[in-house]
Enzyme design. Structure first.
Site, PDB file in Angstrom:
ATOM      1  N   VAL A   1       0.968  -1.092  -0.102  1.00 54.73           N
ATOM      2  CA  VAL A   1      -0.046  -0.082   0.127  1.00 54.73           C
ATOM      3  C   VAL A   1       0.925   1.374  -0.196  1.00 54.73           C
ATOM      4  O   VAL A   1       0.389   2.302  -0.569  1.00 54.73           O
ATOM      5  CB  VAL A   1      -0.961   0.093   1.279  1.00 54.73           C
TER       6      VAL A   1
ATOM      7  N   GLY B   1      -4.576  -7.119   1.587  1.00 51.93           N
ATOM      8  CA  GLY B   1      -5.005  -6.233   2.497  1.00 51.93           C
ATOM      9  C   GLY B   1      -4.412  -4.997   2.513  1.00 51.93           C
ATOM     10  O   GLY B   1      -4.079  -4.252   1.686  1.00 51.93           O
ATOM     11  N   GLU B   2      -4.255  -4.331   3.706  1.00 52.17           N
ATOM     12  CA  GLU B   2      -3.308  -3.014   3.885  1.00 52.17           C
ATOM     13  C   GLU B   2      -4.041  -1.892   3.354  1.00 52.17           C
ATOM     14  O   GLU B   2      -3.560  -0.730   3.301  1.00 52.17           O
ATOM     15  CB  GLU B   2      -1.934  -3.105   3.301  1.00 52.17           C
ATOM     16  N   GLY B   3      -5.237  -2.147   2.926  1.00 49.21           N
ATOM     17  CA  GLY B   3      -5.948  -0.879   1.992  1.00 49.21           C
ATOM     18  C   GLY B   3      -5.508  -1.096   0.431  1.00 49.21           C
ATOM     19  O   GLY B   3      -5.772   0.013  -0.223  1.00 49.21           O
TER      20      GLY B   3
END
Lengths: 336, 336
Positions: free
Chosen positions: A86, A306-308
């Protein structure tokens, strides 16, 4: 969003110098951008701020994840170093990333104290055996999530991104989705970072055990978060609810972010109108929750980082939508 | 691309600090970016150049389009003014757009002469009644397409985008796809800018009539372009073949660009390895041609604007893929 603005945005979209519907989903997104901004044509979306809430999960000591808990803290350091997925995407798109330790087990005392400023506790209790948080911890996490949203909005965010980090977090996310929708564990539980068939069966049993343990208490969304969530998931839910309440749109990411959005919609009905789904994750619970929220993902690239990351990857398309509605020629200009 | 580079790129991808496969399609794209650049890790993709080839089509006098021919010239003016959809997206992403009149019926004498520099003819013959181009015109269009690619590459393009403009152009595109794959018209003909059911049936009959008229002559890809294409489609095919030959990757757009790519692959087998599909259009022929080329679109947003817009919309994701492979932490850094 104001229905009059939605109507005005649709009218402008219909007047662009394109065949009707030729922008496809970008046309729908453009209407959403204008309506959530309260402006037709919409302004360029310049200030996008991503918040990554990190935490550990007691269930990850119980064989639900392909990776060890130590990864959570290591990844927080990677965010701080600007080398997570990200981070790379956010740099590309001029998005700020703020990583906050809400419940990481590791101490992280060597990092900037701002990272730990809102830490609620180290880890969380294993949800199949006991409530993830105490009532007091849940209250604190809820206040923290709302406050973080307020801080980002005060800093000028036109668009927020909700990200997450935490080994084991797809297990409480599945539990939140199942509890919110009255579904069995097997409908919503996925492989996360990559458990095998036996791992998936075990993980599903853990989620079901958690659902059975909590029972009707999950009729209350706050109890759902406290019993089945974690500090980071609880704060995510109120972060999202507060952003919606303040009228600031948010790009959702994968199953963690969408599970939190589902609870946010229970806490603040109507909140989902301020959310856009950045991408379709490979977790089955995400698709089910998005359908319930009436959201269709912008991207479908099989991402599960994930992580945005999936949300930030979608930011240029959300920007495109607004720019197209604002800057394209109108049919009236073309054929006077 | 060199198989050794593909292997080296896959190895680096596998060493990133993510669960295996967590980048999904962005991981595959990253390997393609590195392999087509001949560099692991790949360099940032800074110089992206879009070429929009415009032309009219004789069939558009025969009821195959929802819009009148006059739109083609009006849209060329809109590109020059920087107000077309692709202009807006290109500005957002720092992509240059060069619009060239290869066969527009309107004179466009008031525009910069560079726009008409490579004009082959005004319009094209109706393909269901006679060959679209003479042999000489087809030769000229082929030379022009290759030369345009060379010019863009000489100007430093790291990545090219193939765009189109021309009322009626989904009809010859359908004919090129059907002729190239030996399919009937009904398998590949779509609604274009939006014909109704009766219009679609009529359009399909026109495409079938064109296929029947040309028959086995379409076994030769050059004759396919001359008989069933147009100046702009012919030049698009050689533009793509030349880019591939020169080892410069190209983002394909909708059905026009993909029809040209299918013929480019016939002219220069293996060319498709240098192409990436920017988006899935709503035209059925595009999906069929992409499958034949072994390409999976990056975006699936129901766009059908043409102009190279779906390809330019995908550029930030192609850039993201390369940046992730280059800049993310390696697992070896994370857990020493």
């Amino acid at each position: 969003p104001d229905p009059a603005l939605v109507e005005a945005a649709r009218e402008r979209l219909g007047g662009l110098a394109t065949p009707a519907g030729a922008l496809g989903r970008l046309g729908d997104l453009a209407v959403w951008v204008a309506a959530t901004q309260g402006a037709v044509p919409p302004a360029p979306i310049e200030r996008v701020r991503a918040v990554v809430l990190a935490g550990d999960h007691g269930v990850s000591d119980h064989g639900v994840s392909a990776y060890p808990k130590a990864i959570t803290g290591a990844m927080v350091r990677t965010f701080v170093a600007g080398r997570a997925g990200v981070s790379v995407l956010a740099r590309q798109h001029g998005v700020t990333v703020r990583v906050l330790d809400l419940g990481v087990e590791e101490d992280l005392a060597d990092l900037d104290p701002a990272v730990r400023e809102f830490k609620v506790r180290a880890g969380s209790a294993p949800i199949h055996l006991q409530d993830a948080l105490t009532v007091g911890e849940a209250r604190r996490a809820m206040a923290v999530g709302a406050m973080i949203a307020d801080q980002e909005i005060a800093a000028g965010a036109q668009l927020l991104v909700s990200g997450d980090m935490g080994i084991g977090n797809t297990t409480p996310a599945a539990a939140l989705i199942a509890a919110s929708l009255g579904l069995p564990a097997e409908a919503v539980t996925g492989r996360g970072t990559g458990v095998d068939d036996a791992g998936l069966a075990h993980k599903t049993a853990i989620v079901q055990q958690a659902l059975d343990r909590v029972g009707d208490r999950a009729d209350d969304p706050v109890v759902t978060l406290q019993a089945l969530g974690s500090a980071d998931l609880t704060a995510s839910a109120t972060f999202l609810a507060r952003a919606a309440h303040a009228g600031v749109p948010v790009v959702l990411d994968g199953v963690i972010s969408v599970a939190a959005a589902l609870v946010a919609e229970r806490l603040a009905p109507g909140a989902a109108a301020w959310f856009v789904a950045g991408h379709r994750s490979t977790e089955p619970g995400q698709a089910i929750a998005l359908e319930k929220l009436g959201l269709e993902p912008v991207l479908d690239l099989g991402m599960r980082l994930g992580e945005g990351s999936g949300a930030v990857a979608a930011v240029p398309l959300i920007r495109s939508a607004g720019l197209l509605l604002a800057d394209m020629a109108l049919l009236a200009d073309l054929l006077p």
